[in-house]
Design an enzyme around this catalytic site. Sequence first.
Site, PDB file in Angstrom:
ATOM      1  CB  SER A 116      38.480  22.693  26.347  1.00 35.10           C
ATOM      2  OG  SER A 116      38.350  21.670  27.319  1.00 35.10           O
ATOM      3  CE1 TYR A 124      47.286  34.825  27.511  1.00 35.09           C
ATOM      4  CE2 TYR A 124      46.927  34.649  29.883  1.00 35.09           C
ATOM      5  CZ  TYR A 124      46.426  34.691  28.598  1.00 35.09           C
ATOM      6  OH  TYR A 124      45.066  34.614  28.380  1.00 35.09           O
TER       7      TYR A 124
END
Length: 311
Positions: free
Chosen positions: A226, A191
């Site tokens: 989130s 990543y």
Amino acid sequence: MGVMVVLMLPLLLLGISGLLFIYQEVSRLWSKSAVQNKVVVITDAISGLGKECARVFHTGGARLVLCGKDWEKLESLYDSLISVADPSKTFTPKLVLLDLSDISCVQDVAKEVLDCYGCVDILISNASMKVKGPAHKISLELDQKIMNANYFGPITLTKGLLPNMISRRTGQIVLVNTIHGKLGLPFRTAYAASKHAALGFFDCLRAEVEEYDVVVSTVSPTFIRSYHTHPEQGNWDTSIWKFFFRKLAPGVHPVEVAEEVMRTVRRKKQEVLMANPIPKAAVYIRAFFPEFFFAVVACGVKEKLSVPGEG
């Protein structure tokens, strides 16, 4: 004298509130004028951040091209935008199926967008694929998939749209990256590598296209949380590692990042780092005191591996 101060305080607060309100309204109107009638492409529009960017730019009167790899979610986003928008002030978004990890289809999407609108004014490159784990346990196939989604996909789409911007001598590309593009943290090798690569590409591109009046911007939040995730209260640990990186956990809300992307477009800012003081300090420590930074990171890995039950 004391009575005068007491009487003046409410008036002062009222005046400050009024100035803040005026500033926010002017800023909001300025943002709308910056994107009104502009063709704006948003990749991974079905993610939390993508949805918020779509909402902000749609409200601003942009001609949206919403890209995502799930057609049903794209349609759901389309319905949510249309249901609350004023048809006289907004444009109907165009939906495009796009999986950035599938490089073979990206050029076709660029051609489809240009055939539809004839140009692209703003590209918001938002797509991101994450993986976490020890480097020796991440397969090369997964490494390549991460690189395709986070690096090769975005640059392929950029290269497909860039000639049009150069020929028109106008346009802006906004890469929504991450602090992992500046810091290499353990268990995120693939990543972080993809994010470092993307940041390097767009940093180089910024200098190359400046003479054509094409703006390249990067917005790097620590971590986009989130909608339902809230920071833990208290429970601070004495460990340097946990204290140093605990600030990364709460992250930034998608709404905050979307609003910052809009400000970045409006002000044509080149680079924005959205982070709390500790992650920001980490970036500078990595640059100026690398040995200390590496020691802290290595200490954290040893501590993590010594915890029972953690692999």
